[in-house]
Motif scaffolding. Structure first.
Motif, short mmCIF file in Angstrom:
data_model
loop_
_atom_site.label_atom_id
_atom_site.label_comp_id
_atom_site.label_asym_id
_atom_site.label_seq_id
_atom_site.Cartn_x
_atom_site.Cartn_y
_atom_site.Cartn_z
N SER A 18 38.48 52.26 20.03
CA SER A 18 38.31 52.52 18.61
C SER A 18 39.32 53.56 18.14
CB SER A 18 36.89 53.03 18.33
OG SER A 18 35.92 52.13 18.83
N GLY A 19 40.00 53.25 17.03
CA GLY A 19 40.99 54.18 16.49
C GLY A 19 42.41 53.89 16.95
N GLN A 102 41.38 61.48 19.53
CA GLN A 102 40.57 62.60 19.07
C GLN A 102 41.10 63.14 17.74
OE1 GLN A 102 40.52 65.44 22.29
NE2 GLN A 102 39.63 63.96 23.71
N ARG A 104 42.82 61.46 15.50
CA ARG A 104 42.56 60.47 14.45
C ARG A 104 41.12 60.52 13.99
NH1 ARG A 104 45.98 55.35 17.08
NH2 ARG A 104 48.06 56.30 16.81
N PHE A 105 40.18 60.65 14.92
CA PHE A 105 38.78 60.76 14.51
C PHE A 105 38.52 62.05 13.76
CE2 PHE A 105 37.83 57.21 17.29
CZ PHE A 105 36.71 56.64 16.70
N THR A 108 39.78 61.57 10.14
CA THR A 108 38.96 60.68 9.30
C THR A 108 37.51 61.12 9.23
OG1 THR A 108 38.49 59.23 11.20
CG2 THR A 108 40.44 58.72 9.87
N ARG A 110 35.13 60.39 11.13
CA ARG A 110 34.22 59.28 11.42
C ARG A 110 33.52 59.53 12.75
NH1 ARG A 110 37.04 53.63 11.09
NH2 ARG A 110 34.85 53.03 11.25
N ARG A 111 32.33 58.97 12.88
CA ARG A 111 31.60 59.04 14.14
C ARG A 111 32.10 57.96 15.08
NH1 ARG A 111 25.30 59.74 12.08
NH2 ARG A 111 25.59 61.75 11.02
N HIS A 112 32.08 58.29 16.36
CA HIS A 112 32.51 57.29 17.33
C HIS A 112 31.35 56.33 17.62
CE1 HIS A 112 34.01 55.43 21.01
NE2 HIS A 112 35.20 55.87 20.67
N PRO A 120 33.15 63.06 19.03
CA PRO A 120 34.04 61.92 19.25
C PRO A 120 34.67 61.94 20.64
CG PRO A 120 34.41 62.86 17.08
CD PRO A 120 33.49 63.80 17.79
#
Length: 305
Positions: A18-19, A102, A104-105, A108, A110-112, A120
């Motif tokens: 993801s990401g 890490q 990128r999260f 944003t 966002r939750r992983h 994350p």
């Protein structure tokens, strides 16, 4: 008019942590004429393909957010599709370093998906470990750690959807050993034994695309026998990889700064193989980044470094 799609369905499965850029890759394939479906449940893929060939090739986005996703299920699906003569399936894995994911999260917020109530970093570590067997089976591996969305679109176009849409794609890349090995290479050759143009003042600020730099590298008595052997080797292995169904072969040339020798060799090899009819994508990692990573000043003239 009868097209290849009338007899065979091409399906490109795009996955990765993801990401890593799956949505960008799927959009790039859609722009290249693919019918794109993101986050399709794995159980629906056989039914989608059993209806008969579609008018366009398929690009299917798959990751841990799919409700029935599991690495073994995906690999079993790959095996089942590969057994169907009417289907050509390719697995594209978008890789990315953990620290970049890490960041990128964090940007944003966002939750992983594998750690919704945790950090994350925890989810990223779990997913990278979970996806190892899938990564190992990928026919095309693209490291997106240092790619912009535009760069990723370009790589997808080159490696997955070239102009003629068929055959194995050869990716040739030059790089600096000071910045480490690029990911996704199948073969790496060190050209630091060749005479270094850096030590010629008139060549220092040029790069391996310059005819004068290429002439200097080619003047090394070791260059011609080395180049001829490399060309023969690559010409020997590429048909074998293509016969095994591999859709991408990554070849890297490394030198100290990634500016002169590795670039010159890659520039010489790429057109020779393109003339043989191979789809060739050429990238100079350090030149694309800009600047001179090594400077060359810490290596003594005549040393192999």
């Amino acid at each position: 008019m009868t097209s290849e799609c009338d007899t065979q369905q091409r399906a490109v499965l795009v996955t990765g942590p993801s990401g890593a850029g799956r949505a960008t890759a799927i959009a790039a394939l859609e722009d290249r004429g693919f019918e794109a479906i993101d986050n399709i449940p794995l159980g629906l893929v056989p039914r989608l393909l059993s209806a008969g060939p579609l008018e366009r090739p398929l690009a299917l986005g798959l990751d841990v957010r799919n409700r029935d996703f599991a690495p073994d299920v995906l690999l079993d699906l790959m095996d089942a599709l590969n057994a169907l003569p009417e289907v050509t399936v390719e697995l594209v894995y978008l890789d990315c370093r953990a620290e970049v994911l890490q960041r990128r999260f964090s940007e944003t917020r966002r939750r992983h998906p594998l750690a919704p109530a945790e950090s994350p970093e925890t989810g990223i570590a779990r997913e990278i470990d979970l996806m190892r067997p899938v990564r190992a089976r990928a026919g095309i591996l693209i490291d997106t750690s240092e790619l912009t969305p535009h760069d990723l679109r370009t790589e997808i176009a080159r490696l997955v959807a070239p102009a003629n849409g068929v055959g194995l794609v050869l990716s040739i890349q030059s790089f600096s050993y000071k910045r480490g090995l690029p990911r996704g290479l199948d073969m790496v050759l060190d050209v630091r034994f060749l005479d270094n143009p850096y030590w010629r003042a008139e060549l220092r600020d040029r790069d391996g695309r310059d005819p004068a730099v290429q002439a200097h590298v080619a003047a090394d008595a070791r260059f011609a026998p080395f180049f001829d052997r490399v060309l023969d080797l690559v010409r020997f292995v590429l048909p074998a990889y293509a016969a095994e169904g591999k859709s991408h072969f990554g070849l890297g040339f490394g030198c100290t700064g990634g500016k002169h020798r590795s670039v010159a060799v890659a520039e010489r090899l790429a057109p020779a193989l393109a003339a043989d009819g191979w789809q060739v994508a050429l990238r100079h990692r350090e030149l694309d980044r800009g600047g001179d990573p090594a400077g060359g000043g810490d290596a003594r003239p005549g040393s192999p470094a």
